[in-house]
Design an enzyme around this catalytic site. Structure first.
Site, PDB file in Angstrom:
ATOM      1  N   CYS A  58       9.187  25.225   0.468  1.00  0.00           N
ATOM      2  CA  CYS A  58      10.496  25.773   0.109  1.00  0.00           C
ATOM      3  C   CYS A  58      11.602  24.735   0.208  1.00  0.00           C
ATOM      4  CB  CYS A  58      10.806  26.948   1.020  1.00  0.00           C
ATOM      5  SG  CYS A  58       9.433  28.077   1.117  1.00  0.00           S
ATOM      6  N   GLU A  59      11.485  23.677  -0.556  1.00  0.00           N
ATOM      7  CA  GLU A  59      12.546  22.663  -0.630  1.00  0.00           C
ATOM      8  C   GLU A  59      12.463  22.028  -2.004  1.00  0.00           C
ATOM      9  OE1 GLU A  59      13.626  19.934   2.266  1.00  0.00           O
ATOM     10  OE2 GLU A  59      12.598  20.949   3.911  1.00  0.00           O
ATOM     11  N   ARG A  63       0.169  -1.921   4.342  1.00  0.00           N
ATOM     12  CA  ARG A  63       0.041  -1.360   2.992  1.00  0.00           C
ATOM     13  C   ARG A  63      -0.890  -2.175   2.091  1.00  0.00           C
ATOM     14  NH1 ARG A  63       4.660   1.540   0.929  1.00  0.00           N
ATOM     15  NH2 ARG A  63       5.820   0.249   2.384  1.00  0.00           N
TER      16      ARG A  63
HETATM   17  N1  LLP Z   1       4.811  -5.123  11.189  1.00  0.00           N
HETATM   18  C1  LLP Z   1       5.905  -4.437  11.558  1.00  0.00           C
HETATM   19  C2  LLP Z   1       6.680  -4.896  12.725  1.00  0.00           C
HETATM   20  C3  LLP Z   1       6.298  -3.305  10.826  1.00  0.00           C
HETATM   21  O1  LLP Z   1       7.389  -2.642  11.195  1.00  0.00           O
HETATM   22  C4  LLP Z   1       5.537  -2.894   9.706  1.00  0.00           C
HETATM   23  C5  LLP Z   1       5.916  -1.707   8.935  1.00  0.00           C
HETATM   24  C6  LLP Z   1       4.389  -3.630   9.378  1.00  0.00           C
HETATM   25  C7  LLP Z   1       4.064  -4.752  10.140  1.00  0.00           C
HETATM   26  C8  LLP Z   1       3.508  -3.264   8.223  1.00  0.00           C
HETATM   27  O2  LLP Z   1       4.206  -3.343   7.028  1.00  0.00           O
HETATM   28  P1  LLP Z   1       3.441  -3.241   5.624  1.00  0.00           P
HETATM   29  O3  LLP Z   1       2.543  -4.440   5.528  1.00  0.00           O
HETATM   30  O4  LLP Z   1       2.666  -1.991   5.617  1.00  0.00           O
HETATM   31  O5  LLP Z   1       4.520  -3.244   4.634  1.00  0.00           O
HETATM   32  N2  LLP Z   1       6.719   4.522   5.694  1.00  0.00           N
HETATM   33  C9  LLP Z   1       7.164   3.483   4.807  1.00  0.00           C
HETATM   34  C10 LLP Z   1       6.821   2.104   5.313  1.00  0.00           C
HETATM   35  C11 LLP Z   1       7.327   1.813   6.704  1.00  0.00           C
HETATM   36  C12 LLP Z   1       6.933   0.451   7.213  1.00  0.00           C
HETATM   37  C13 LLP Z   1       7.289   0.279   8.638  1.00  0.00           C
HETATM   38  N3  LLP Z   1       6.912  -0.972   9.204  1.00  0.00           N
HETATM   39  C14 LLP Z   1       6.620   3.755   3.414  1.00  0.00           C
HETATM   40  O6  LLP Z   1       5.958   4.776   3.226  1.00  0.00           O
HETATM   41  O7  LLP Z   1       6.863   2.982   2.494  1.00  0.00           O
END
Ligand code: LLP
Length: 442
Positions: free
Chosen positions: A350-351, A282
């Site tokens: 539709c939600e 992110r």
């Molecule tokens: N490494 C591992 C083992 C992870 O599970 C994740 C994210 C990352 C790195 C990267 O994390 P970041 O730096 O992006 O925070 N769909 C959710 C976020 C799910 C994150 C899953 N794992 C959302 O939209 O907020």
């Protein structure tokens, strides 16, 4: 430093919002809506900011492809020298396709299948982050069958509360992720004995969208303790993978200072002589992207005014799934002093959860106007679906004054043509069998 305001992605010129040098209306005209728009300059800036902050820590930045797997996005990071953190063979192939060398790819995930393990061994990836004893044994067998040893970091669960949304916290005891830190020494000892395993170190990831440094410090300190404990038992620990999780500002406000993060790393694990892996997703892409959508109509309800837009929860699921906040701005610059009034910004699905914002103050907007939903570079397109048989949205990348379609909108033919009728059904329009059975066949 990190982007503290999602609005930094857009700049107002000639009365309308631009990403870098490109007016969003031009993109909508060329490629329609809903469309994801990414700024290459912001991707590069986010990567460089992080790389600069981590400089001197003997680390490798492995971009978490899950955050945004578009080829042009992954390629942008490949050009800057990034590695990749992948959680499926699909993501591994994407990283390789983008030119990230196998030797810079780490494979994480709690449910790697034997096929995925085989494919990753054959690709020659840098490291498997292993999450269970069972996975360790499967990996050992697969590697040994090839006369190889797979490089392994054991992902431990440090039982730290990351203080983030419950659906994206991963480092607590009750989460499915990682190996209980108390059991780690025994499993590390097993890893050191197994024929197909080269035990290299430890990994963790405590959650996503972290906005304070304290949980990191706690988790990294536990990793350092475990490292010392393993070394005391004669088990070499050479690599530490510190995961991802650095949050972004979805609204103007404080975010983790990257220097502070680097200091926390240096002070907890910096003196162990390990090489480090970072898995940011992110933080590198979140505020580099927006979702461009058009207002279909303004619907006056009894109690509320609804802006019905052509993007929906199938295009961007974060608000529906996590109650996530995304800033929304009209693409036409509001006249100075124009009063804002609360509206609900909703999609056509539709939600009732197909809602991007409830009672959000916005300047007056009319049908056919464009809106930018901000902070959509991470976990946007990658989580999109064709729910309600809506084709997947387009993706565009901007670079200075130019822009390019980096993924066309899914066509109706592609979406609808994927399904098959069984041969024992009648073909539409004809009433006869899809494919007549051969005489005498069962
Ligand atoms: N490494 C591992 C083992 C992870 O599970 C994740 C994210 C990352 C790195 C990267 O994390 P970041 O730096 O992006 O925070 N769909 C959710 C976020 C799910 C994150 C899953 N794992 C959302 O939209 O907020």
């Amino acid at each position: 430093m990190s982007i503290a305001d999602p609005m930094d992605l857009i700049a107002w010129r000639q009365g309308e919002a631009h990403v870098e040098g490109v007016a969003l209306s031009r993109i909508a005209q060329a490629h329609g809506t809903p469309t994801y728009v990414y700024s290459r300059a912001q991707l590069v800036r986010a990567y460089r900011d992080l790389a600069r902050a981590l400089d001197g820590l003997n680390g490798m930045i492995c971009y978490a492809v899950k955050a945004n797997g578009n080829l042009a996005v992954v390629r942008s990071f490949a050009e800057l020298g990034a590695g990749a953190d992948v959680v499926s063979v699909g993501e591994m192939k994407r990283a390789l396709q983008a030119g990230i060398p196998a030797g810079r790819i780490v494979f994480a995930g709690v449910g790697k299948t034997r096929d995925e393990i085989d494919a990753a061994i054959d690709a020659g990836i840098h490291q498997f982050n292993v999450e269970s004893e069972d996975e360790l044994k499967t990996l050992s067998a697969a590697a040994a069958a090839r006369g190889q040893r797979a490089a392994v970091a054991l992902r431990v669960n440090p039982d730290v509360d990351a203080g983030t949304h419950e659906k994206i916290t991963t480092g607590r005891k009750e989460n499915k992720f990682g190996i209980d830190i108390a059991r780690a020494p025994a499993i590390a000892a097993l890893a050191a004995r197994l024929p197909g395993i080269a035990f290299t170190g430890l990994a963790l990831h405590i959650g996503s969208q972290l906005t304070t440094i304290k949980p990191y410090r706690q988790a990294f300190a536990r990793l350092a303790e475990l490292t010392q404990a393993l070394r005391a038992r004669g088990i070499a620990v050479e690599r530490l993978d510190l995961g991802g999780g650095i949050g972004i500002a979805y609204q103007p406000g404080p975010v983790i200072d990257l220097k502070e993060y680097a200091t926390a790393v240096a002070e907890t694990v910096g003196n162990l002589g390990c090489s480090l892996v970072f898995e940011p997703g992110r933080a590198l892409v979140g505020n580099a992207g927006l979702l461009l959508t058009r207002v279909i109509r303004v619907k006056e309800g009894d109690a509320r005014r609804f802006l019905v837009v052509d993007a929906a929860m199938n295009d961007l699921v974060r608000p529906a799934l996590y109650g996530a906040f995304h800033a929304i701005r009209p693409v036409l610059e509001p006249a100075p002093g124009e009063a804002e009034a609360p509206v609900d910004v909703v999609g056509p699905i539709c939600e009732s959860s197909d809602l991007f914002a409830a009672q959000r103050p916005l300047p007056p907007v009319v049908a056919d106007e464009l809106l930018a939903i901000l902070s959509c570079g991470a976990y946007g397109f990658v989580m999109a679906s064709t729910y309600n048989l809506r084709p997947l949205p387009a993706e565009v990348m901007v670079d200075g004054d130019r822009f390019a379609l980096v993924r066309p909108r899914q066509s109706y033919d592609d979406m609808l043509g994927a399904d098959r009728l069984p041969e024992w059904m009648t073909a539409p329009g004809t009433g006869t069998a899809v494919r007549p059975r051969a005489r005498g066949a069962a």
